[in-house]
Design an enzyme around this catalytic site. Structure first.
Site, mmCIF file in Angstrom:
data_model
loop_
_atom_site.group_PDB
_atom_site.id
_atom_site.type_symbol
_atom_site.label_atom_id
_atom_site.label_comp_id
_atom_site.label_asym_id
_atom_site.label_seq_id
_atom_site.Cartn_x
_atom_site.Cartn_y
_atom_site.Cartn_z
ATOM 1 N N SER A 289 1.568 52.257 -1.779
ATOM 2 C CA SER A 289 1.301 52.902 -3.072
ATOM 3 C C SER A 289 1.336 54.421 -2.914
ATOM 4 O O SER A 289 1.858 55.136 -3.774
ATOM 5 C CB SER A 289 -0.067 52.491 -3.610
ATOM 6 O OG SER A 289 0.014 51.256 -4.282
ATOM 7 N N ASN B 50 0.442 37.362 -4.678
ATOM 8 C CA ASN B 50 1.285 38.417 -4.122
ATOM 9 C C ASN B 50 1.110 38.566 -2.616
ATOM 10 O O ASN B 50 2.087 38.571 -1.862
ATOM 11 C CB ASN B 50 0.971 39.732 -4.846
ATOM 12 C CG ASN B 50 1.660 40.912 -4.198
ATOM 13 O OD1 ASN B 50 1.071 41.593 -3.375
ATOM 14 N ND2 ASN B 50 2.916 41.139 -4.533
ATOM 15 N N LYS C 244 -8.104 56.076 -5.543
ATOM 16 C CA LYS C 244 -6.947 55.169 -5.483
ATOM 17 C C LYS C 244 -7.453 53.783 -5.167
ATOM 18 O O LYS C 244 -8.215 53.596 -4.212
ATOM 19 C CB LYS C 244 -5.988 55.642 -4.368
ATOM 20 C CG LYS C 244 -4.737 54.816 -4.255
ATOM 21 C CD LYS C 244 -3.631 55.342 -5.136
ATOM 22 C CE LYS C 244 -2.539 54.330 -5.367
ATOM 23 N NZ LYS C 244 -2.787 53.363 -6.475
ATOM 24 N N LYS D 92 -11.849 51.667 -7.539
ATOM 25 C CA LYS D 92 -11.424 50.303 -7.892
ATOM 26 C C LYS D 92 -11.834 50.043 -9.326
ATOM 27 O O LYS D 92 -12.765 50.668 -9.834
ATOM 28 C CB LYS D 92 -12.120 49.288 -6.972
ATOM 29 C CG LYS D 92 -11.473 47.931 -6.958
ATOM 30 C CD LYS D 92 -10.302 47.852 -6.004
ATOM 31 C CE LYS D 92 -9.561 46.536 -6.148
ATOM 32 N NZ LYS D 92 -8.534 46.364 -5.121
ATOM 33 N N LYS E 82 -10.571 52.004 3.876
ATOM 34 C CA LYS E 82 -9.183 51.546 4.034
ATOM 35 C C LYS E 82 -8.211 52.706 3.813
ATOM 36 O O LYS E 82 -7.298 52.927 4.601
ATOM 37 C CB LYS E 82 -8.922 50.448 2.995
ATOM 38 C CG LYS E 82 -7.535 49.889 3.013
ATOM 39 C CD LYS E 82 -7.293 48.989 1.808
ATOM 40 C CE LYS E 82 -8.376 47.928 1.673
ATOM 41 N NZ LYS E 82 -7.974 46.834 0.785
ATOM 42 N N GLY F 9 -2.363 47.327 -8.760
ATOM 43 C CA GLY F 9 -2.689 45.932 -9.025
ATOM 44 C C GLY F 9 -3.704 45.362 -8.045
ATOM 45 O O GLY F 9 -4.085 46.000 -7.067
ATOM 46 N N ASP F 10 -4.150 44.169 -8.335
ATOM 47 C CA ASP F 10 -5.021 43.376 -7.454
ATOM 48 C C ASP F 10 -4.957 41.959 -8.033
ATOM 49 O O ASP F 10 -3.975 41.630 -8.725
ATOM 50 C CB ASP F 10 -6.455 43.946 -7.453
ATOM 51 C CG ASP F 10 -7.351 43.316 -6.376
ATOM 52 O OD1 ASP F 10 -7.274 43.742 -5.225
ATOM 53 O OD2 ASP F 10 -8.106 42.374 -6.692
ATOM 54 N N GLN G 291 -12.485 50.352 -0.211
ATOM 55 C CA GLN G 291 -11.265 51.137 -0.424
ATOM 56 C C GLN G 291 -11.373 52.548 0.171
ATOM 57 O O GLN G 291 -10.380 53.099 0.647
ATOM 58 C CB GLN G 291 -10.990 51.215 -1.935
ATOM 59 C CG GLN G 291 -9.571 51.571 -2.288
ATOM 60 C CD GLN G 291 -8.621 50.388 -2.278
ATOM 61 O OE1 GLN G 291 -8.948 49.323 -2.779
ATOM 62 N NE2 GLN G 291 -7.454 50.570 -1.700
HETATM 63 P P1 NDP Z 1 -2.974 37.366 -6.903
HETATM 64 O O1 NDP Z 1 -3.641 37.325 -8.218
HETATM 65 O O2 NDP Z 1 -1.516 37.620 -6.822
HETATM 66 O O3 NDP Z 1 -3.253 36.010 -6.098
HETATM 67 C C1 NDP Z 1 -4.545 35.601 -5.804
HETATM 68 C C2 NDP Z 1 -4.473 34.268 -5.099
HETATM 69 O O4 NDP Z 1 -5.755 33.954 -4.597
HETATM 70 C C3 NDP Z 1 -4.074 33.134 -6.017
HETATM 71 O O5 NDP Z 1 -3.394 32.145 -5.291
HETATM 72 C C4 NDP Z 1 -5.427 32.624 -6.495
HETATM 73 O O6 NDP Z 1 -5.423 31.278 -6.907
HETATM 74 C C5 NDP Z 1 -6.255 32.779 -5.240
HETATM 75 N N1 NDP Z 1 -7.664 32.970 -5.619
HETATM 76 C C6 NDP Z 1 -8.168 33.965 -6.368
HETATM 77 N N2 NDP Z 1 -9.482 33.785 -6.558
HETATM 78 C C7 NDP Z 1 -9.779 32.645 -5.918
HETATM 79 C C8 NDP Z 1 -10.969 31.927 -5.727
HETATM 80 N N3 NDP Z 1 -12.130 32.349 -6.271
HETATM 81 N N4 NDP Z 1 -10.931 30.809 -4.965
HETATM 82 C C9 NDP Z 1 -9.761 30.387 -4.418
HETATM 83 N N5 NDP Z 1 -8.591 31.019 -4.584
HETATM 84 C C10 NDP Z 1 -8.609 32.136 -5.314
HETATM 85 O O7 NDP Z 1 -3.781 38.469 -6.057
HETATM 86 P P2 NDP Z 1 -3.339 39.261 -4.759
HETATM 87 O O8 NDP Z 1 -2.460 38.422 -3.904
HETATM 88 O O9 NDP Z 1 -2.887 40.597 -5.187
HETATM 89 O O10 NDP Z 1 -4.751 39.474 -4.032
HETATM 90 C C11 NDP Z 1 -5.261 38.559 -3.066
HETATM 91 C C12 NDP Z 1 -6.316 39.269 -2.208
HETATM 92 O O11 NDP Z 1 -5.702 40.386 -1.550
HETATM 93 C C13 NDP Z 1 -7.510 39.854 -2.974
HETATM 94 O O12 NDP Z 1 -8.652 39.776 -2.145
HETATM 95 C C14 NDP Z 1 -7.126 41.313 -3.150
HETATM 96 O O13 NDP Z 1 -8.256 42.141 -3.342
HETATM 97 C C15 NDP Z 1 -6.457 41.579 -1.806
HETATM 98 N N6 NDP Z 1 -5.564 42.717 -1.757
HETATM 99 C C16 NDP Z 1 -4.496 42.820 -2.601
HETATM 100 C C17 NDP Z 1 -3.663 43.902 -2.508
HETATM 101 C C18 NDP Z 1 -2.408 43.994 -3.317
HETATM 102 O O14 NDP Z 1 -1.608 44.905 -3.042
HETATM 103 N N7 NDP Z 1 -2.161 43.123 -4.281
HETATM 104 C C19 NDP Z 1 -3.934 45.022 -1.582
HETATM 105 C C20 NDP Z 1 -5.030 44.766 -0.678
HETATM 106 C C21 NDP Z 1 -5.821 43.661 -0.797
HETATM 107 P P3 NDP Z 1 -5.565 30.929 -8.486
HETATM 108 O O15 NDP Z 1 -4.213 31.227 -9.080
HETATM 109 O O16 NDP Z 1 -5.925 29.491 -8.487
HETATM 110 O O17 NDP Z 1 -6.654 31.814 -9.037
#
Ligand code: NDP
Length: 452
Positions: free
Chosen positions: A384, A248, A97, A133, A121, A172-173, A118
């Site tokens: 999830s 997100n 997962k 992943k 976690k 998603g991620d 993961q």
């Molecule tokens: P999204 O794609 O929804 O958002 C990512 C955000 O982070 C955007 O604002 C993006 O900006 C910014 N970002 C991404 N890469 C970079 C970078 N290299 N430098 C600066 N800003 C960056 O992703 P999520 O919110 O889903 O994920 C965010 C983090 O949370 C990740 O580390 C993910 O692995 C982790 N996570 C997510 C989960 C989930 O349920 N979605 C669960 C657990 C962890 P821009 O648009 O400019 O790229």
């Protein structure tokens, strides 16, 4: 590239050396492994059976890794070739997962770091899920809905044969939200001729999704921060917070912070930072990011008392609580020092491994309440698993009930990490608490199942 800040036990050093040698060039994976192995010296002294069964070596080697070509056509008819990955890391506790990430920085080392994290976690959630992943170096920025759909369909045309509700369940991620999950699910359903709701999570509410899944990672991270503060007799009420990213996790972390009486004064994207001292207007942020899918810069254009700092560093903004919610290694040792100097008292990681090893040690040395991602952001995957439960029983729960379950899970994770840290003589160290508690759970299951 970051350096590893802490020392390994002398019995564990050769295991790490072997990981380096067997996985060349995968710096993020090395970093994630090093961080866990730093915690395990105390464990193998107390439980030598894990060394006898080579549990650490086995946990560091994925059970299966799939790499494949994803050909697709853009709206002008031009052909593009991307590379996709699914790393099925460990299934001792349940089906693999973990999310799918679409970002140009994706390569095997990133997916392995995320898959490795993961495992631990998912173990901390207390739910029956193993670790995996996946992702692709596809860049969704600027792509039309049709292009995203064609890419997702092409990807699933290979990936489907590796999935199943009892085998591997992606979500998603970064770059993968409900729109992408929809296209992936549609193609899976078409190829397999099965309406197998439990094969993907993060689905839309009308077709098998769960209430609170969208909010879960961000909300859960804030619940974890709240628990860390509560353990110190503090609270989030009235605290100034900064949340990096505006995706997100960031949006729903901000929402929950505001609900708990804190003030969110800054967020960001990869181009810049928004500072709004009066407090971020969440409706405007959602309109720009979720509805219009535009850049954070637009926020300042529409809100005159907010300022936009092009290429700014969000960690320069003074705050009480910091929530890194963008990406790995976004918060360096010097950023951590700056936050500490500015009076930051708590850091809860919404993103995976956002703080470099130097940064982690700065926070710990300064006595900051520091919640590592694998504990603090586990609410996403936990919800999830709740979505999978609802799918299995063909049921759907209310928002209130699901949110209560999430809150309880986050309290339990906090409790587990807190108690384990005390038991192993490092009170307040959530990194050791999380790593040790999760390792014991996965390790014991692996020993029980024999050499498989
Ligand atoms: P999204 O794609 O929804 O958002 C990512 C955000 O982070 C955007 O604002 C993006 O900006 C910014 N970002 C991404 N890469 C970079 C970078 N290299 N430098 C600066 N800003 C960056 O992703 P999520 O919110 O889903 O994920 C965010 C983090 O949370 C990740 O580390 C993910 O692995 C982790 N996570 C997510 C989960 C989930 O349920 N979605 C669960 C657990 C962890 P821009 O648009 O400019 O790229």
């Amino acid at each position: 590239m970051t350096t590893m800040a802490g020392k390994l036990d002398e019995k564990i050093t050769p295991i790490y050396q072997e990981v380096l040698q067997r996985n060349p060039g995968e710096s993020e994976f090395h970093q994630a492994v090093h961080e866990v192995l730093e915690s395990l010296g105390r464990v193998i002294v107390k439980y030598p059976e894990f060394a006898d069964h080579k549990i650490i070596q086995r946990i560091c080697e994925p059970e299966r890794q799939v790499i494949f070509r994803v050909p697709w056509q853009d709206d002008r008819g031009e052909v593009h070739i991307n590379r996709a990955f699914r790393v099925e890391f460990n299934s001792a506790l349940g089906p693999y997962k973990g999310g799918m990430r679409f970002h140009p920085s994706v390569y095997l080392g990133v997916i392995k770091f995320l898959g490795f994290e993961q495992i631990f976690k998912n173990a901390l959630t207390g739910l029956p899920i193993g670790g995996g992943k996946g992702g692709s170096d596809f860049d969704p920025k600027g792509r039309s809905d049709d292009e995203i759909m064609r890419f997702c369909q092409s990807l699933m045309t290979e990936l489907y044969r590796h999935l199943g509700e009892y085998t591997d369940v992606p979500a998603g991620d970064i770059g993968v939200g409900q729109r992408e999950i929809g296209y992936l699910f549609g193609q899976y359903k078409r190829i397999t001729n099965r309406y197998e709701s439990g094969v993907l999570t993060g689905k839309g509410l009308d077709w098998g999704g769960s209430l609170v899944r969208r909010e879960a990672t961000g909300y859960g991270t804030v619940f974890f921060a709240q628990e860390m503060l509560r353990a110190r007799g503090e609270s989030l009420e009235g605290r100034k917070c900064v949340v990096s990213g505006s995706g997100n996790v960031a949006i729903y972390a901000a929402e929950q912070l505001i609900q708990l009486g804190a003030k969110v004064i800054a967020c960001s994207d990869s181009n810049g930072v928004i500072v709004h001292e009066a407090g971020i207007d969440l409706d405007l942020l959602k309109q720009i990011k979720e509805v219009e899918r535009r850049r954070i810069r637009d926020y300042a254009d529409r809100c005159t008392d907010a300022r936009y700092i092009d290429r700014g560093n969000i960690w320069d903004i003074p705050c009480d609580v910091a929530i890194p919610a963008a990406t790995e290694n976004e918060l360096s040792g010097s950023d951590a020092k700056k936050l500490v100097e500015n009076g930051c008292i708590a850091v809860a990681e919404g993103a995976n491994m956002p703080t470099t090893p130097e940064g982690v040690h700065v926070f710990q040395d300064a006595g900051v309440a520091y919640g590592p991602g694998k504990a603090a952001n586990a609410g996403g995957v936990a919800t999830s698993a709740l979505e999978m439960q609802q799918n299995a029983s063909r049921d759907s729960w209310t928002f209130e009930y699901t949110e209560k379950r999430l809150q309880q899970i986050m309290q339990d994770i906090h409790h587990t990490c807190h108690e384990t840290a005390e038991e192993f003589g490092v009170p307040g160290n959530y990194v050791l608490g999380a790593n040790i508690a999760a390792f014991l759970k996965v390790g014991r299951a692996m020993v029980a199942m024999g050499l498989v």
